[in-house]
Design a protein around this motif. Sequence first.
Motif, PDB file in Angstrom:
ATOM      1  N   GLU A   1      74.050 124.623  -6.906  1.00 40.60           N
ATOM      2  CA  GLU A   1      73.416 126.253  -7.261  1.00 40.60           C
ATOM      3  C   GLU A   1      74.199 126.547  -8.332  1.00 40.60           C
ATOM      4  OE1 GLU A   1      71.149 129.107  -6.221  1.00 40.60           O
ATOM      5  OE2 GLU A   1      71.409 127.830  -4.619  1.00 40.60           O
ATOM      6  N   ILE A   2      73.422 127.110  -9.457  1.00 33.34           N
ATOM      7  CA  ILE A   2      74.120 127.494 -10.660  1.00 33.34           C
ATOM      8  C   ILE A   2      74.153 129.083 -10.480  1.00 33.34           C
ATOM      9  CG2 ILE A   2      73.893 127.518 -13.226  1.00 33.34           C
ATOM     10  CD1 ILE A   2      74.572 124.937 -12.011  1.00 33.34           C
ATOM     11  N   ILE A   3      75.461 129.558 -10.821  1.00 33.28           N
ATOM     12  CA  ILE A   3      75.526 130.989 -10.694  1.00 33.28           C
ATOM     13  C   ILE A   3      76.176 131.521 -12.067  1.00 33.28           C
ATOM     14  CG2 ILE A   3      76.829 132.968  -9.577  1.00 33.28           C
ATOM     15  CD1 ILE A   3      77.167 130.717  -7.085  1.00 33.28           C
ATOM     16  N   ILE A   4      75.346 132.377 -12.774  1.00 34.25           N
ATOM     17  CA  ILE A   4      75.835 133.071 -13.972  1.00 34.25           C
ATOM     18  C   ILE A   4      76.469 134.491 -13.498  1.00 34.25           C
ATOM     19  CG2 ILE A   4      75.073 133.914 -16.103  1.00 34.25           C
ATOM     20  CD1 ILE A   4      74.655 130.751 -15.749  1.00 34.25           C
ATOM     21  N   ALA A   5      77.760 134.435 -13.736  1.00 32.72           N
ATOM     22  CA  ALA A   5      78.555 135.554 -13.304  1.00 32.72           C
ATOM     23  C   ALA A   5      79.965 135.596 -14.159  1.00 32.72           C
ATOM     24  CB  ALA A   5      78.894 135.599 -12.192  1.00 32.72           C
ATOM     25  N   SER A   6      80.372 136.769 -14.080  1.00 39.94           N
ATOM     26  CA  SER A   6      81.815 136.990 -15.069  1.00 39.94           C
ATOM     27  C   SER A   6      82.883 137.223 -13.788  1.00 39.94           C
ATOM     28  CB  SER A   6      81.930 138.188 -15.800  1.00 39.94           C
ATOM     29  OG  SER A   6      83.367 138.451 -16.058  1.00 39.94           O
ATOM     30  N   ILE A   7      84.060 136.574 -13.871  1.00 37.90           N
ATOM     31  CA  ILE A   7      84.943 136.764 -12.655  1.00 37.90           C
ATOM     32  C   ILE A   7      85.663 138.160 -12.874  1.00 37.90           C
ATOM     33  CG2 ILE A   7      85.482 134.221 -12.451  1.00 37.90           C
ATOM     34  CD1 ILE A   7      88.065 134.775 -14.142  1.00 37.90           C
ATOM     35  N   ARG A   8      85.358 138.662 -14.093  1.00 41.37           N
ATOM     36  CA  ARG A   8      86.014 139.989 -14.192  1.00 41.37           C
ATOM     37  C   ARG A   8      85.215 141.086 -13.241  1.00 41.37           C
ATOM     38  NH1 ARG A   8      86.467 141.184 -20.504  1.00 41.37           N
ATOM     39  NH2 ARG A   8      87.647 139.058 -21.253  1.00 41.37           N
ATOM     40  N   ASP A   9      83.996 140.688 -13.023  1.00 43.08           N
ATOM     41  CA  ASP A   9      82.905 141.766 -12.222  1.00 43.08           C
ATOM     42  C   ASP A   9      83.282 141.560 -10.576  1.00 43.08           C
ATOM     43  OD1 ASP A   9      81.057 143.035 -10.994  1.00 43.08           O
ATOM     44  OD2 ASP A   9      79.346 142.140 -12.293  1.00 43.08           O
ATOM     45  N   GLU A  10      84.184 142.578 -10.149  1.00 45.92           N
ATOM     46  CA  GLU A  10      84.765 142.260  -8.862  1.00 45.92           C
ATOM     47  C   GLU A  10      83.664 142.514  -7.760  1.00 45.92           C
ATOM     48  OE1 GLU A  10      87.931 144.542  -6.150  1.00 45.92           O
ATOM     49  OE2 GLU A  10      87.467 145.285  -7.976  1.00 45.92           O
ATOM     50  N   ARG A  11      82.851 143.423  -8.278  1.00 43.69           N
ATOM     51  CA  ARG A  11      81.438 143.802  -7.003  1.00 43.69           C
ATOM     52  C   ARG A  11      80.449 142.284  -7.049  1.00 43.69           C
ATOM     53  NH1 ARG A  11      78.642 147.766  -4.781  1.00 43.69           N
ATOM     54  NH2 ARG A  11      77.155 146.876  -3.221  1.00 43.69           N
ATOM     55  N   ARG A  12      80.431 141.730  -8.305  1.00 36.27           N
ATOM     56  CA  ARG A  12      79.291 140.454  -8.255  1.00 36.27           C
ATOM     57  C   ARG A  12      79.968 139.413  -7.748  1.00 36.27           C
ATOM     58  NH1 ARG A  12      75.383 137.137  -8.371  1.00 36.27           N
ATOM     59  NH2 ARG A  12      75.065 135.786 -10.167  1.00 36.27           N
ATOM     60  N   ILE A  13      81.393 139.001  -7.920  1.00 34.92           N
ATOM     61  CA  ILE A  13      82.031 138.036  -7.147  1.00 34.92           C
ATOM     62  C   ILE A  13      82.235 138.042  -5.781  1.00 34.92           C
ATOM     63  CG2 ILE A  13      84.487 136.969  -6.915  1.00 34.92           C
ATOM     64  CD1 ILE A  13      82.726 136.233  -9.646  1.00 34.92           C
ATOM     65  N   SER A  14      82.485 139.523  -5.216  1.00 37.68           N
ATOM     66  CA  SER A  14      82.496 139.460  -3.994  1.00 37.68           C
ATOM     67  C   SER A  14      81.039 139.322  -3.112  1.00 37.68           C
ATOM     68  CB  SER A  14      82.643 141.159  -3.494  1.00 37.68           C
ATOM     69  OG  SER A  14      82.715 141.435  -2.370  1.00 37.68           O
TER      70      SER A  14
END
Length: 614
Positions: free
Chosen positions: A339-352
């Motif tokens: 699975e390819i996930i485009i996201a920033s580790i800075r984005d706490e909500r997105r990582i959660s």
Amino acid sequence: MQKDKKLIIYDIVFLLVTLYFAFSLRFDFNIPQEYMVFLKLSIFPVVVIGLIFNNFFKLYNSIWKYASIEELMSIIYSVTLSNIVFIVYSYFVNYKFLENRYYRFPFTVHIIFWILSVLALGGIRFTYRILEDSKNEKSVETEDKKVLIIGAGDASALIIKEIKRHSNLKYNIVGMIDDDPLKKGKLINGIEVLGGRECIRKICEEKKVEEIILSIPSADLQAKREIINICKSTNCKVKTLPGLYQIIGGKVNISNLREVNIDDLLGRDEVSLNDENINKYIKDKVILVTGGGGSIGSELCRQIARFNPSKLLILDIYENNVYDVQMELNYNYPELYKEIIIASIRDERRISDIFELYKPDVVFHAAAHKHVPLMEENPAEAIKNNIIGTYNVLKCCDKFNVKKFVQISTDKAVNPTNIMGATKRFCEIMVQAFDRVSKTEYVAVRFGNVLGSNGSVIPLFKKQIAHGGPVTVTHPEINRFFMTIPEAAQLVIQAGAIAKGGEIFVLDMGKPVKIVDLARDLITLSGYKPEVDIKIKYTGLRPGEKLYEELLMNEVALTSTEHDKIFVEKPNYVDINFVEKSIEQFRNVVHMNKEDIFKLVAEKVPTYKRKKND
């Protein structure tokens, strides 16, 4: 497929001529009248049968400029089957046209006809190849670059054939080198083995060799290093075959050749992994790799894929690199669920949300800003990404019961003199703090520079050499530890298997290498003379840059592990409350100037001593 019409006409003519000569030889050039009638009646079926089988064996589709044993065997098969059918024809058909008289070809006619047919059909085709080769050789004698081949085995034989077929390459092979004394003086495709590696310098000087081709794909690393070092002293450009797999099935051609690079010279022995231990925590597990499109992250994905995780999650903020990784893994591991996930580790909500959805068992954290001078100019970005981003991932690992977290650290975290190294050191502190209060096993793996990684010095040097120089080095004494990307990734995975929680693993990086020596080696291996053809320019140390890197904290003893290339620092006590309070302060860096940011980092990382270089 396009047929060669000229060859069809030639074959018709040669089949008729060889049939006539077969009779003539059998009857001492005095063919009896009754056999002449039989011969005339055989002309049409001989031609038709011959053309049918020639077409079946694709004798009119081959490019005869590249004719080989395979094409010769096709001719033999075609002629043999044609003759068998013709024998049947001559025994059971032709008598009806001869007043019921049973005239048959003498069996010797069939034998002679078979021999003459092979010679005729093969001769016309291989004569064409010989003429083409002779044209190539004539051009070679006058213009071609003089080349010496190291190695006298299967790969070299195929390379020689390729060179002889491609006159546009402008290569003149002066000879071969091989350490086997039994091969000295022997010929491979017309090229002589001139001696062992001790003769390389002498031959290059006497024969004015311009380029050396290393065709020793099965040689061990140490032997390659020694030969490359000899080649360096000849001032010849050096090219090599990548590896043994290239000669499987004869798949060697000129496109396989590449320039010898620093990996060939500094590459270390293959890593020995304990697959059983790795399988225990990766096989059939959900694995998340942050920064999966980067140099280390992408290699981690390649190595992890070998151990059959149930699901591989590849997270990155930059879609282009991670797309390339996805395509590569789709090709090499089509059955692997990824699975390819485009996201920033800075984005706490997105990582959660990602952790809640996929519930990873193991996390390899490779996402980070790593460029030292750029981070000196942008310290707030280094903190937001390297510290706060890592904190977000650490918190999610604890919250969603991840079994193991592996932090990718760096030698620059040891007594850091730059903001990048200081942020990575604080990540190590957070790893040890979280490990004390969580069921998740948190560990960090620390190593030096990796050869050829994005932003590293080697790609920069290659570009500078390609542009004619100068090659820029910051200081004549600066040195660094190096390892290859695959080795680093494999040892990171192995360290994860060893980990119990709270450790900082240190990889055996070998001996440090002077950057200026790397520059000289790259210039030499590219066929140029350092300081003559390509200049080396010293630009001065950059902000935050050390002359020498360290791999462990001076005050902490290093102990060995079950793997001879992995060592470990004993866990230190770190209070999680210190981490939590520090994170709150780090969140305010967006409102701080650079100097205040540097002061704050110095308070949180006691070993950080900022270095300002002129």
